[in-house]
Design a protein around this motif. Structure first.
Motif, PDB file in Angstrom:
ATOM      1  N   ASP A 358       0.850  -1.194   0.000  1.00  0.00           N
ATOM      2  CA  ASP A 358       0.000   0.000   0.000  1.00  0.00           C
ATOM      3  C   ASP A 358       0.894   1.255   0.000  1.00  0.00           C
ATOM      4  OD1 ASP A 358       0.848   0.425   2.606  1.00  0.00           O
ATOM      5  OD2 ASP A 358      -0.947  -0.398   3.526  1.00  0.00           O
ATOM      6  N   VAL A 359       0.250   2.430  -0.070  1.00  0.00           N
ATOM      7  CA  VAL A 359       1.010   3.682  -0.220  1.00  0.00           C
ATOM      8  C   VAL A 359       1.975   3.889   0.953  1.00  0.00           C
ATOM      9  CG1 VAL A 359       0.804   6.215  -0.396  1.00  0.00           C
ATOM     10  CG2 VAL A 359      -0.789   4.747  -1.657  1.00  0.00           C
ATOM     11  N   ALA A 360       1.509   3.584   2.182  1.00  0.00           N
ATOM     12  CA  ALA A 360       2.364   3.788   3.359  1.00  0.00           C
ATOM     13  C   ALA A 360       3.623   2.911   3.254  1.00  0.00           C
ATOM     14  CB  ALA A 360       1.582   3.459   4.627  1.00  0.00           C
ATOM     15  N   GLN A 361       3.441   1.677   2.809  1.00  0.00           N
ATOM     16  CA  GLN A 361       4.598   0.766   2.678  1.00  0.00           C
ATOM     17  C   GLN A 361       5.562   1.269   1.603  1.00  0.00           C
ATOM     18  OE1 GLN A 361       1.970  -2.579   2.076  1.00  0.00           O
ATOM     19  NE2 GLN A 361       2.792  -3.643   3.856  1.00  0.00           N
ATOM     20  N   ILE A 362       4.996   1.803   0.504  1.00  0.00           N
ATOM     21  CA  ILE A 362       5.863   2.319  -0.573  1.00  0.00           C
ATOM     22  C   ILE A 362       6.664   3.527  -0.059  1.00  0.00           C
ATOM     23  CG2 ILE A 362       5.914   3.355  -2.891  1.00  0.00           C
ATOM     24  CD1 ILE A 362       3.333   1.781  -3.482  1.00  0.00           C
ATOM     25  N   ARG A 363       5.975   4.405   0.671  1.00  0.00           N
ATOM     26  CA  ARG A 363       6.671   5.594   1.198  1.00  0.00           C
ATOM     27  C   ARG A 363       7.794   5.174   2.146  1.00  0.00           C
ATOM     28  NH1 ARG A 363       4.739   9.951  -0.762  1.00  0.00           N
ATOM     29  NH2 ARG A 363       2.529  10.220  -1.173  1.00  0.00           N
ATOM     30  N   LYS A 364       7.516   4.173   2.966  1.00  0.00           N
ATOM     31  CA  LYS A 364       8.516   3.699   3.926  1.00  0.00           C
ATOM     32  C   LYS A 364       9.733   3.161   3.168  1.00  0.00           C
ATOM     33  CE  LYS A 364       8.785   1.045   8.118  1.00  0.00           C
ATOM     34  NZ  LYS A 364       8.309  -0.136   8.787  1.00  0.00           N
ATOM     35  N   LYS A 365       9.443   2.404   2.121  1.00  0.00           N
ATOM     36  CA  LYS A 365      10.519   1.763   1.375  1.00  0.00           C
ATOM     37  C   LYS A 365      11.327   2.784   0.561  1.00  0.00           C
ATOM     38  CE  LYS A 365      11.076  -2.233  -1.617  1.00  0.00           C
ATOM     39  NZ  LYS A 365      10.450  -3.377  -2.249  1.00  0.00           N
ATOM     40  N   THR A 366      10.638   3.733  -0.075  1.00  0.00           N
ATOM     41  CA  THR A 366      11.318   4.654  -0.996  1.00  0.00           C
ATOM     42  C   THR A 366      11.722   5.964  -0.323  1.00  0.00           C
ATOM     43  OG1 THR A 366       9.222   5.634  -1.658  1.00  0.00           O
ATOM     44  CG2 THR A 366      10.032   3.793  -2.996  1.00  0.00           C
ATOM     45  N   LYS A 367      11.199   6.217   0.888  1.00  0.00           N
ATOM     46  CA  LYS A 367      11.451   7.464   1.638  1.00  0.00           C
ATOM     47  C   LYS A 367      10.892   8.694   0.906  1.00  0.00           C
ATOM     48  CE  LYS A 367      14.612   5.704   4.766  1.00  0.00           C
ATOM     49  NZ  LYS A 367      14.372   4.315   4.446  1.00  0.00           N
ATOM     50  N   LEU A 368       9.943   8.469  -0.002  1.00  0.00           N
ATOM     51  CA  LEU A 368       9.367   9.611  -0.739  1.00  0.00           C
ATOM     52  C   LEU A 368       8.341  10.326   0.128  1.00  0.00           C
ATOM     53  CD1 LEU A 368       8.720   8.224  -4.341  1.00  0.00           C
ATOM     54  CD2 LEU A 368      10.334  10.016  -3.682  1.00  0.00           C
ATOM     55  N   LYS A 369       8.409  11.670   0.129  1.00  0.00           N
ATOM     56  CA  LYS A 369       7.411  12.466   0.850  1.00  0.00           C
ATOM     57  C   LYS A 369       6.240  12.730  -0.091  1.00  0.00           C
ATOM     58  CE  LYS A 369       9.954  14.552   4.521  1.00  0.00           C
ATOM     59  NZ  LYS A 369      11.361  14.237   4.235  1.00  0.00           N
ATOM     60  N   ASP A 370       5.121  13.173   0.483  1.00  0.00           N
ATOM     61  CA  ASP A 370       3.922  13.445  -0.325  1.00  0.00           C
ATOM     62  C   ASP A 370       4.037  14.825  -0.984  1.00  0.00           C
ATOM     63  OD1 ASP A 370       1.444  13.063  -1.405  1.00  0.00           O
ATOM     64  OD2 ASP A 370       0.347  13.706   0.381  1.00  0.00           O
ATOM     65  N   GLY A 371       3.427  14.975  -2.179  1.00  0.00           N
ATOM     66  CA  GLY A 371       3.355  16.287  -2.828  1.00  0.00           C
ATOM     67  C   GLY A 371       4.233  16.382  -4.057  1.00  0.00           C
ATOM     68  N   GLY A 372       4.385  17.609  -4.565  1.00  0.00           N
ATOM     69  CA  GLY A 372       5.188  17.845  -5.767  1.00  0.00           C
ATOM     70  C   GLY A 372       4.392  17.629  -7.046  1.00  0.00           C
ATOM     71  N   ASP A 373       5.097  17.711  -8.187  1.00  0.00           N
ATOM     72  CA  ASP A 373       4.433  17.610  -9.505  1.00  0.00           C
ATOM     73  C   ASP A 373       4.412  16.184 -10.044  1.00  0.00           C
ATOM     74  OD1 ASP A 373       4.368  20.308  -9.378  1.00  0.00           O
ATOM     75  OD2 ASP A 373       6.197  20.592 -10.589  1.00  0.00           O
ATOM     76  N   LYS A 374       5.199  15.321  -9.430  1.00  0.00           N
ATOM     77  CA  LYS A 374       5.312  13.953  -9.965  1.00  0.00           C
ATOM     78  C   LYS A 374       4.233  13.037  -9.377  1.00  0.00           C
ATOM     79  CE  LYS A 374       9.274  14.062 -12.347  1.00  0.00           C
ATOM     80  NZ  LYS A 374      10.400  14.761 -11.776  1.00  0.00           N
ATOM     81  N   TYR A 375       3.722  12.181 -10.242  1.00  0.00           N
ATOM     82  CA  TYR A 375       2.726  11.186  -9.807  1.00  0.00           C
ATOM     83  C   TYR A 375       3.304   9.802 -10.061  1.00  0.00           C
ATOM     84  CZ  TYR A 375      -0.667  14.875  -9.310  1.00  0.00           C
ATOM     85  OH  TYR A 375      -1.317  15.997  -8.877  1.00  0.00           O
ATOM     86  N   ILE A 376       3.198   8.937  -9.067  1.00  0.00           N
ATOM     87  CA  ILE A 376       3.655   7.558  -9.273  1.00  0.00           C
ATOM     88  C   ILE A 376       2.451   6.629  -9.143  1.00  0.00           C
ATOM     89  CG2 ILE A 376       5.075   5.681  -8.388  1.00  0.00           C
ATOM     90  CD1 ILE A 376       7.044   7.667  -7.354  1.00  0.00           C
ATOM     91  N   PHE A 377       2.190   5.867 -10.192  1.00  0.00           N
ATOM     92  CA  PHE A 377       1.173   4.821 -10.104  1.00  0.00           C
ATOM     93  C   PHE A 377       1.908   3.497  -9.945  1.00  0.00           C
ATOM     94  CE2 PHE A 377      -1.278   8.230 -11.828  1.00  0.00           C
ATOM     95  CZ  PHE A 377      -2.527   8.045 -11.245  1.00  0.00           C
ATOM     96  N   ALA A 378       1.768   2.908  -8.784  1.00  0.00           N
ATOM     97  CA  ALA A 378       2.372   1.596  -8.540  1.00  0.00           C
ATOM     98  C   ALA A 378       1.314   0.553  -8.880  1.00  0.00           C
ATOM     99  CB  ALA A 378       2.787   1.484  -7.077  1.00  0.00           C
TER     100      ALA A 378
END
Ligand SMILES: C[S@@+](CC[C@H](N)C(=O)[O-])C[C@H]1O[C@@H](n2cnc3c(N)ncnc32)[C@H](O)[C@@H]1O
Length: 398
Positions: A358-378
């Motif tokens: 899920d999104v929380a797990q992806i953020r934990k793994k990639t250390k990506l913060k929310d926001g900005g112009d980029k969109y990632i569809f996993a």
């Protein structure tokens, strides 16, 4: 209480305290002009809801708001007007009037109408609000829909019904038999009185089950606002239809996305599948609710990424696609090192579709913060591999 709330000083107190915290206010053990402060705090809280949900109510002096549950259950002004624009004629009945938002909108499209509500307090309060809002072509009755229909003689052009959840604990309901009044039983009687009946249902109700449980349905409208599915409307008439017409609509501040099709279009359609190309498409919430996953691929000539991944792609931009459109920058494996290299700013909007984490797990793994112009569809691709599609927005924000 209505009389007391209508007092000028009381109304001015509510307006002056518009920005106060209703909860903090309700804790004060005080009264204002013989009214417990709790009641006034409830009016202030309701005005905060009305500011966006019911702007005409909000901008009218001395509207008395119903209890919280009715403010939650009522239609928004926007969806009420959408519904009212689908019908017109001489006479209508709203069998479950509630806060009267839908009745108010329909009253502008018919010469006369009837508002029916079983709850005595809600009935009096709404009747009073109709006067304040300048509605003068309605009669109101404090009774149940069943009793009203039993005693009704004659005919009308249109009947509207927006049932309440039967469950007193406000648990979720999934079918019409969980709602009150009992639509399945009432509908045949309503079609003896009216040419056309509109039934509003929560998006939580399953559309296939509803179509099986209701007789004479000829059309279904699925209404979203800002990509949030709000209402599913069932239209019944004396003829009914073997091939129900679907309208999906997404109302946004800038435009209306409308996509229409029939039930047979839906069942016959076949998607084509491709790996990600130049553009990525995410259908709006109404299309998702309709389950038109194959049909959008066929109609808009976009390839589906996987049987269970409801994302689509194309080489050339399909400008009229009803939903969000993104320009694909790159497609990578689910790999944190690659993510860090490609998104050095460390920020992205992440969504998952048919993905193992899920999104929380992806953020934990990639250390990506929310926001900005980029969109990632996993998501999962045609080879059943987890991929990340990195893109930027190609159409207006919803
Ligand atoms: C979902 S709300 C209607 C909201 C309304 N359409 C609006 O926009 O304000 C349903 C209403 O139906 C009323 N209701 C429930 N059972 C009823 C019945 N058997 N007859 C009449 N009204 C009923 C409830 O009291 C509630 O106010």
């Amino acid at each position: 209480m209505i009389e007391k709330l209508l007092d000028k000083d009381v109304q001015n107190f509510i307006l002056e305290n518009e920005n106060a915290d209703p909860f903090a206010l309700s804790l004060k053990n005080k009264e204002f002009k013989d009214i417990p402060i709790k009641e006034l705090a409830a009016q202030i809280a309701a005005r905060k809801v009305a500011k966006t949900k019911l702007p005409s109510w909000y901008n009218t002096y001395s509207i008395i708001y119903p209890p919280k549950i009715s403010m939650e259950q009522c239609s928004s002004e926007l969806t009420a007007i959408y519904k009212s624009n689908l019908v017109s004629g001489q006479s209508f009945i709203d069998l479950t009037g509630g806060a009267g938002v839908d009745t108010w909108a329909f009253s502008k499209r018919f010469d006369k109408g009837s508002y029916i509500e079983q709850n005595e307090n809600l009935h009096s309060l709404t009747e009073n609000n109709f006067g304040i809002l300048g509605v003068d072509n309605l009669t109101t009755q404090n009774t149940t829909a069943e009793r009203f229909i039993e005693g009704f003689e004659g005919s009308v052009d249109f009947i509207y019904i927006d049932p309440a959840r039967r469950d007193k604990n406000q648990n979720r309901v999934f079918q019409f038999s969980d709602c009150e009044p009992n639509i399945e039983e009432l509908l045949p009687k309503l079609l003896n009185i009216a040419d056309k009946v509109m039934i509003k249902a929560s998006p939580m109700l399953d559309i296939d089950l509803s179509l099986k449980s209701l007789s004479n349905i000829s059309a279904v409208h699925i209404v979203s606002v800002g990509n949030d599915c709000k209402e599913v409307l069932y239209f019944a008439d004396t003829r009914g239809s073997e091939n129900v017409e679907f309208t999906t609509i997404n109302l946004t501040t800038s435009n209306e996305e409308v996509f229409k099709f029939s039930q047979s279009d839906l069942t016959k359609s076949i998607a084509h599948y491709t790996s990600p190309q130049n553009y990525l498409y995410e259908p709006n919430a109404s299309i998702m609710k309709a389950g038109a996953f194959q049909l959008v691929s066929e109609q808009f000539n976009v390839g589906k990424l996987h049987q269970h991944t409801h994302l689509y792609t194309s080489e050339k931009l399909q400008e009229n696609f009803p939903g969000r459109v993104f320009k694909i920058e790159t497609v990578i494996n689910y790999d944190k090192k690659l993510v860090a290299k490609l998104i050095p700013e460390g920020k992205a909007n992440i969504a998952t579709r048919n993905f193992k984490d899920d999104v929380a797990q992806i953020r934990k793994k990639t250390k990506l913060k929310d926001g900005g112009d980029k969109y990632i569809f996993a998501c999962t691709n045609l080879d059943n591999k987890p991929i990340m599609i990195i893109c930027t927005k190609a159409n207006k924000a919803l």
